[in-house]
Write a protein that holds these residues in place. Structure first.
Motif, PDB file in Angstrom:
ATOM      1  N   UNK A   8     -55.199   9.918 -22.398  1.00 28.04           N
ATOM      2  CA  UNK A   8     -56.001   9.625 -23.579  1.00 28.04           C
ATOM      3  C   UNK A   8     -55.627   8.348 -24.312  1.00 28.04           C
ATOM      4  N   UNK A   9     -54.512   7.737 -23.965  1.00 27.21           N
ATOM      5  CA  UNK A   9     -54.052   6.527 -24.644  1.00 27.21           C
ATOM      6  C   UNK A   9     -54.931   5.328 -24.299  1.00 27.21           C
ATOM      7  N   UNK A  10     -55.142   4.449 -25.295  1.00 26.11           N
ATOM      8  CA  UNK A  10     -55.920   3.224 -25.091  1.00 26.11           C
ATOM      9  C   UNK A  10     -55.049   2.029 -25.442  1.00 26.11           C
ATOM     10  N   UNK A  11     -55.139   0.970 -24.622  1.00 16.37           N
ATOM     11  CA  UNK A  11     -54.372  -0.248 -24.874  1.00 16.37           C
ATOM     12  C   UNK A  11     -55.242  -1.471 -24.626  1.00 16.37           C
ATOM     13  N   UNK A  12     -54.838  -2.590 -25.218  1.00 15.10           N
ATOM     14  CA  UNK A  12     -55.439  -3.881 -24.894  1.00 15.10           C
ATOM     15  C   UNK A  12     -54.619  -4.474 -23.761  1.00 15.10           C
ATOM     16  N   UNK A  13     -55.253  -4.764 -22.647  1.00 17.70           N
ATOM     17  CA  UNK A  13     -54.518  -5.308 -21.500  1.00 17.70           C
ATOM     18  C   UNK A  13     -53.905  -6.665 -21.829  1.00 17.70           C
ATOM     19  N   UNK A  14     -54.652  -7.532 -22.523  1.00 21.52           N
ATOM     20  CA  UNK A  14     -54.132  -8.857 -22.871  1.00 21.52           C
ATOM     21  C   UNK A  14     -52.903  -8.758 -23.774  1.00 21.52           C
ATOM     22  N   UNK A  15     -52.953  -7.883 -24.780  1.00 18.88           N
ATOM     23  CA  UNK A  15     -51.814  -7.745 -25.706  1.00 18.88           C
ATOM     24  C   UNK A  15     -50.586  -7.226 -24.975  1.00 18.88           C
ATOM     25  N   UNK A  16     -50.775  -6.229 -24.113  1.00 19.95           N
ATOM     26  CA  UNK A  16     -49.638  -5.674 -23.379  1.00 19.95           C
ATOM     27  C   UNK A  16     -49.059  -6.684 -22.390  1.00 19.95           C
ATOM     28  N   UNK A  17     -49.927  -7.490 -21.784  1.00 21.86           N
ATOM     29  CA  UNK A  17     -49.468  -8.491 -20.815  1.00 21.86           C
ATOM     30  C   UNK A  17     -48.867  -9.708 -21.507  1.00 21.86           C
ATOM     31  N   UNK A  18     -49.262  -9.943 -22.769  1.00 20.54           N
ATOM     32  CA  UNK A  18     -48.775 -11.111 -23.492  1.00 20.54           C
ATOM     33  C   UNK A  18     -49.518 -12.386 -23.142  1.00 20.54           C
ATOM     34  N   UNK A  19     -50.545 -12.281 -22.312  1.00 20.97           N
ATOM     35  CA  UNK A  19     -51.368 -13.424 -21.905  1.00 20.97           C
ATOM     36  C   UNK A  19     -52.793 -12.943 -21.684  1.00 20.97           C
ATOM     37  N   UNK A  20     -53.733 -13.878 -21.635  1.00 20.78           N
ATOM     38  CA  UNK A  20     -55.115 -13.545 -21.294  1.00 20.78           C
ATOM     39  C   UNK A  20     -55.169 -13.248 -19.799  1.00 20.78           C
ATOM     40  N   UNK A  21     -55.488 -12.010 -19.455  1.00 23.03           N
ATOM     41  CA  UNK A  21     -55.527 -11.618 -18.046  1.00 23.03           C
ATOM     42  C   UNK A  21     -56.819 -12.101 -17.400  1.00 23.03           C
ATOM     43  N   UNK A  22     -56.691 -12.647 -16.204  1.00 30.51           N
ATOM     44  CA  UNK A  22     -57.861 -13.075 -15.452  1.00 30.51           C
ATOM     45  C   UNK A  22     -58.031 -12.268 -14.172  1.00 30.51           C
ATOM     46  N   UNK A  23     -56.926 -11.786 -13.625  1.00 28.18           N
ATOM     47  CA  UNK A  23     -56.984 -10.993 -12.392  1.00 28.18           C
ATOM     48  C   UNK A  23     -55.926  -9.897 -12.481  1.00 28.18           C
ATOM     49  N   UNK A  98     -57.961  -4.991  -6.263  1.00 30.69           N
ATOM     50  CA  UNK A  98     -57.788  -6.241  -7.014  1.00 30.69           C
ATOM     51  C   UNK A  98     -59.090  -6.544  -7.746  1.00 30.69           C
ATOM     52  N   UNK A  99     -58.977  -6.798  -9.052  1.00 27.00           N
ATOM     53  CA  UNK A  99     -60.147  -7.080  -9.884  1.00 27.00           C
ATOM     54  C   UNK A  99     -60.001  -8.468 -10.488  1.00 27.00           C
ATOM     55  N   UNK A 100     -60.934  -9.356 -10.146  1.00 25.86           N
ATOM     56  CA  UNK A 100     -60.990 -10.680 -10.758  1.00 25.86           C
ATOM     57  C   UNK A 100     -61.872 -10.550 -12.005  1.00 25.86           C
ATOM     58  N   UNK A 101     -61.232 -10.381 -13.163  1.00 25.11           N
ATOM     59  CA  UNK A 101     -61.955 -10.131 -14.407  1.00 25.11           C
ATOM     60  C   UNK A 101     -62.908 -11.274 -14.759  1.00 25.11           C
ATOM     61  N   UNK A 102     -62.609 -12.494 -14.317  1.00 27.88           N
ATOM     62  CA  UNK A 102     -63.469 -13.641 -14.624  1.00 27.88           C
ATOM     63  C   UNK A 102     -64.762 -13.608 -13.810  1.00 27.88           C
ATOM     64  N   UNK A 103     -64.774 -12.824 -12.730  1.00 30.71           N
ATOM     65  CA  UNK A 103     -65.957 -12.762 -11.857  1.00 30.71           C
ATOM     66  C   UNK A 103     -66.762 -11.478 -12.021  1.00 30.71           C
ATOM     67  N   UNK A 104     -66.256 -10.521 -12.805  1.00 31.83           N
ATOM     68  CA  UNK A 104     -67.007  -9.286 -13.013  1.00 31.83           C
ATOM     69  C   UNK A 104     -68.280  -9.643 -13.780  1.00 31.83           C
ATOM     70  N   UNK A 105     -69.455  -9.311 -13.228  1.00 25.30           N
ATOM     71  CA  UNK A 105     -70.707  -9.674 -13.890  1.00 25.30           C
ATOM     72  C   UNK A 105     -70.778  -9.156 -15.320  1.00 25.30           C
ATOM     73  N   UNK A 106     -71.406  -9.913 -16.187  1.00 25.34           N
ATOM     74  CA  UNK A 106     -71.513  -9.581 -17.608  1.00 25.34           C
ATOM     75  C   UNK A 106     -72.144  -8.205 -17.822  1.00 25.34           C
ATOM     76  N   UNK A 107     -73.069  -7.820 -16.957  1.00 21.76           N
ATOM     77  CA  UNK A 107     -73.738  -6.525 -17.139  1.00 21.76           C
ATOM     78  C   UNK A 107     -72.818  -5.343 -16.840  1.00 21.76           C
ATOM     79  N   UNK A 108     -71.674  -5.581 -16.187  1.00 22.60           N
ATOM     80  CA  UNK A 108     -70.701  -4.516 -15.940  1.00 22.60           C
ATOM     81  C   UNK A 108     -69.866  -4.345 -17.204  1.00 22.60           C
TER      82      UNK A 108
END
Length: 193
Positions: A8-23, A98-108
């Motif tokens: 049930x826990x929710x986190x921000x991936x960028x905050x936990x990683x300390x950087x803007x995640x792209x992949x 592997x998920x390339x977050x920069x390539x995931x279509x906007x509608x997803x």
């Protein structure tokens, strides 16, 4: 240091990683079954084949695509499954998506990760099953979720990664279920979208 997620826990991936995640890499790991015979001889146990899947949904909760052992790449190429491991043998991740977050279509709007025991064993017979999110840029673990729980279930809805404004967040769902493939879990997945 990775966050050990609770159900049930929710986190921000960028905050936990300390950087803007792209992949990111969603890694699934479990231990191979050990022989239970006399001094490890004579008692064979069947292999356990866990399968990681990623289902892509739009804002309305309509399935857009899926990546799993029968389709190793999303139609848009943003999500790739590295291949099926049928035993859990070896160290580290046994399956990776592997998920390339920069390539995931906007509608997803969300990606839901599931794990199923294709061979049907329940999770009380599976040792050291975990899923983890790794920053593919520096190979550092961002979050980890323990999947080993006692019970007669043979599937779990692990987590959802979803868009929240300009960032990606993660919700550790951790809901147990039954089914040899993600398709059998769809009635349980839709309330989480």
């Amino acid at each position: 240091m990775a966050v050990n997620l609770q159900k049930g826990q929710k986190i921000s991936l960028d905050k936990e990683a300390g950087v803007k995640l792209t992949k990111i890499i969603m890694g699934l790991g479990w231990d191979a079954v050990k022989s239970k015979g006399f001094f490890g001889i004579g008692g064979s146990t069947p292999d356990i084949d866990l399968d990681a899947s990623c289902i892509m949904f739009d804002e309305q909760g309509t399935q857009i695509d899926s990546v799993w052992f029968r389709q190793l790449k999303s139609k848009d190429g943003s999500v790739i499954h590295t291949g099926d491991n049928r035993t859990g043998d070896g160290d580290g991740d046994d399956e990776q998506i592997i998920v390339d977050l920069t390539r995931v279509p906007e509608r997803v709007k969300s990606l839901v990760f599931t794990v199923n025991s294709f061979t049907g064993q329940n999770f009380s017979k599976i040792e050291n099953a975990t899923c983890r999110i790794v920053n593919a840029g520096n190979n550092k673990e961002v979050a980890r979720f323990n999947l080993t729980t006692l019970g007669a279930h043979n599937a779990q809805i692990m987590a959802k990664i979803y868009r929240h404004g300009s960032e990606w967040k993660m919700h550790a769902i951790g809901e147990i279920g039954n089914g040899r493939t993600f398709e059998e879990l769809m009635p349980q997945i839709t309330p989480h979208l």
